[in-house]
Design a protein around this motif. Structure first.
Motif, PDB file in Angstrom:
ATOM      1  N   ALA A   1       0.864  -1.194  -0.016  1.00  0.00           N
ATOM      2  CA  ALA A   1       0.016   0.102  -0.083  1.00  0.00           C
ATOM      3  C   ALA A   1       0.928   1.220  -0.038  1.00  0.00           C
ATOM      4  O   ALA A   1       0.699   2.088  -0.612  1.00  0.00           O
ATOM      5  CB  ALA A   1      -0.961   0.107   1.176  1.00  0.00           C
ATOM      6  N   ALA A   2       2.035   1.207   0.758  1.00  0.00           N
ATOM      7  CA  ALA A   2       2.704   2.401   0.629  1.00  0.00           C
ATOM      8  C   ALA A   2       3.733   2.723  -0.586  1.00  0.00           C
ATOM      9  O   ALA A   2       3.805   3.762  -0.931  1.00  0.00           O
ATOM     10  CB  ALA A   2       3.825   2.209   1.984  1.00  0.00           C
ATOM     11  N   CYS A   3       4.067   1.602  -1.090  1.00  0.00           N
ATOM     12  CA  CYS A   3       4.968   1.646  -2.447  1.00  0.00           C
ATOM     13  C   CYS A   3       4.228   1.449  -3.694  1.00  0.00           C
ATOM     14  O   CYS A   3       4.980   2.212  -4.552  1.00  0.00           O
ATOM     15  CB  CYS A   3       6.361   0.630  -2.007  1.00  0.00           C
TER      16      CYS A   3
ATOM     17  N   PRO B   1       1.595   2.614  -5.170  1.00  0.00           N
ATOM     18  CA  PRO B   1       1.299   3.956  -5.781  1.00  0.00           C
ATOM     19  C   PRO B   1       2.306   4.536  -6.391  1.00  0.00           C
ATOM     20  O   PRO B   1       2.284   5.085  -7.615  1.00  0.00           O
ATOM     21  CB  PRO B   1       0.444   4.771  -4.635  1.00  0.00           C
TER      22      PRO B   1
ATOM     23  N   VAL C   1       4.152  11.134  -4.653  1.00  0.00           N
ATOM     24  CA  VAL C   1       3.160  10.049  -4.541  1.00  0.00           C
ATOM     25  C   VAL C   1       3.707   9.001  -3.364  1.00  0.00           C
ATOM     26  O   VAL C   1       3.131   8.684  -2.576  1.00  0.00           O
ATOM     27  CB  VAL C   1       3.067   9.270  -5.789  1.00  0.00           C
TER      28      VAL C   1
ATOM     29  N   CYS D   1       3.207  10.876  -0.104  1.00  0.00           N
ATOM     30  CA  CYS D   1       1.819  10.600   0.517  1.00  0.00           C
ATOM     31  C   CYS D   1       1.376   9.151   0.729  1.00  0.00           C
ATOM     32  O   CYS D   1       0.532   9.305   1.692  1.00  0.00           O
ATOM     33  CB  CYS D   1       1.085  11.174  -0.574  1.00  0.00           C
ATOM     34  N   SER D   2       1.621   8.309   0.045  1.00  0.00           N
ATOM     35  CA  SER D   2       1.067   7.022   0.273  1.00  0.00           C
ATOM     36  C   SER D   2       1.762   6.455   1.590  1.00  0.00           C
ATOM     37  O   SER D   2       0.904   5.996   2.396  1.00  0.00           O
ATOM     38  CB  SER D   2       1.359   6.061  -0.936  1.00  0.00           C
TER      39      SER D   2
ATOM     40  N   PHE E   1       0.091   8.242   4.450  1.00  0.00           N
ATOM     41  CA  PHE E   1      -1.414   7.691   4.668  1.00  0.00           C
ATOM     42  C   PHE E   1      -1.324   6.663   5.486  1.00  0.00           C
ATOM     43  O   PHE E   1      -1.925   6.347   6.384  1.00  0.00           O
ATOM     44  CB  PHE E   1      -1.941   7.573   3.494  1.00  0.00           C
ATOM     45  N   ARG E   2      -0.494   5.787   5.087  1.00  0.00           N
ATOM     46  CA  ARG E   2      -0.243   4.264   5.942  1.00  0.00           C
ATOM     47  C   ARG E   2      -0.005   4.611   7.255  1.00  0.00           C
ATOM     48  O   ARG E   2      -0.373   3.805   8.453  1.00  0.00           O
ATOM     49  CB  ARG E   2       0.723   3.254   5.065  1.00  0.00           C
TER      50      ARG E   2
END
Length: 387
Positions: free
Chosen positions: A343-345, A347, A374, A377-378, A381-382
């Protein structure tokens, strides 16, 4: 009417692309989608198609424009981030996700036939045989491929046909259309086929070069794109069939662990005799996937990405040794561990792929800001979700 060599090459490459992406562990994801979505299956399948088919097609087409050169593809935002992405990708495609998932699916298929429950012993044996076969790949894999690959495809077709023919009406579920779409989207991400496509592109480019005699890059790129669409269409049909077959048998399959869905569906739709044949074919397909991935990743690490560090044999033993450990966590636990990392990488890898494509098509050189942005941000978010 004589069929042109270009047409033959396109069809051959399309089938090869389908075979590369249809890893034995990937059969689990459309089954999970079908079991979850029920009467919302159309929305879930749409999400799955977007990421499990659209993603790898995007990666394959873009990486092909780089002639399958993974280093050039990954290092455009800088060598540090590029090698971070390469290392992460190889770990996920290898010992921390895809390979141990194949161990688990193979074990579930065999245990459905034997009733055994010795995952640790099975993983050690499976890993040891895989190491042996990695050193005898040219002798063993073609034999297994010629026998069990067609058998696997035939079994899957039978499961889909009989699953749809004898299934029950779709169940009403509490999931909304949005939730079903998001679930399909996430399961498609978890296949990690976008990452795989970037590495597979090297093999596809080599295949096209040999088959076309080194035609112009424009012609080879055209064949690669067309072949990718053919492979993606075949993949989509199988995913759709498996998801629908599971959805129509959801009541009987509810409560099964993800890795047991395929063996249970095979026995449910084909009966004990033919169901066990299908499970054996699935187990052997997992085995060939493990051997092929292990050999490929060890070879890439030793020759291209991390030369002068470890030998091919040491990389190979390390990959399969870690895979044995991770396989004992089970399919669901492996997914839970790697999901935050994906989920972190993921995007940022999508952004990298898109801006690499823009560069090749229109000459847009911008790459660092969008990829780093990106990724930041990801990751943020995580992190907020974990707090």
């Amino acid at each position: 009417m004589k069929i042109s060599s270009s047409f033959k090459t396109t069809i051959l490459a399309g089938i090869a692309i389908f075979s590369m992406f249809f890893g034995a562990g990937n059969v689990i994801f459309p089954l999970k989608v079908g079991l979850f979505a029920g009467h919302q299956i159309a929305y879930a399948i749409s999400g799955l198609f977007l990421t499990a088919i659209g993603g790898p097609l995007l990666g394959l087409i873009t990486a092909t424009l780089y002639k399958g050169n993974c280093l050039d593809f990954f290092t455009r935002p800088g060598r540090l981030l590029g090698f971070l992405f390469i290392s992460l990708s190889l770990l996920l495609l290898g010992p921390f996700a895809v390979i141990p998932r194949c161990f688990v699916v193979a074990y579930s298929s065999i245990s459905a036939m034997t009733g055994g429950s010795y995952l640790t012993l099975f993983s050690i044996f499976f890993g040891a045989i895989s190491i042996f076969c990695c050193f005898n790949q040219k002798l063993i894999l073609p034999i297994l491929g010629k026998i069990f690959s067609p058998l696997l495809i035939l079994c899957l077709l039978c499961i889909i046909v009989f699953g749809l023919k004898n299934g029950s009406p779709l169940l009403e579920t509490a999931a909304s259309s949005k939730q079903s779409f998001q679930m399909g989207l996430q399961e498609g991400f978890d296949t990690m086929d976008l990452i795989a496509s970037i590495f597979f592109s090297s093999s596809i480019w080599t295949l096209l070069f040999l088959k076309t005699g080194g035609k112009s890059e424009k012609e080879m790129s055209r064949i690669a794109i067309t072949s990718g669409l053919i492979g993606g269409t075949l993949l989509g049909l199988v995913y759709l069939g498996l998801a629908l077959a599971t959805a129509h048998h959801a009541q009987a399959l509810t409560g099964f662990a993800p890795e047991k869905l395929m063996p249970s569906l095979a026995l449910l739709t084909l009966g004990p005799t033919f169901g066990n044949i299908a499970n054996l074919a699935i187990a052997v397909a997992c085995f060939t996937t493990v051997v092929s991935l292990s050999q490929t990743i060890a070879d890439l690490c030793q020759k291209e990405f991390f030369p002068n560090t470890l030998s091919y044999t040491q990389f190979l033993i390390g990959i399969l040794g870690i895979s044995i450990v991770f396989s004992n966590l089970g399919f669901q636990k492996i997914s839970q561990i790697i999901h935050p990392l994906i989920a972190a990488c993921y995007p940022a890898i999508i952004a990298l792929t898109l801006f690499n494509l823009f560069f090749k098509i229109s000459g847009i050189k911008m790459i660092k800001r969008p990829v780093y942005g990106v990724l930041a941000c990801s990751a943020m978010f995580r992190l907020l979700n974990l707090i």
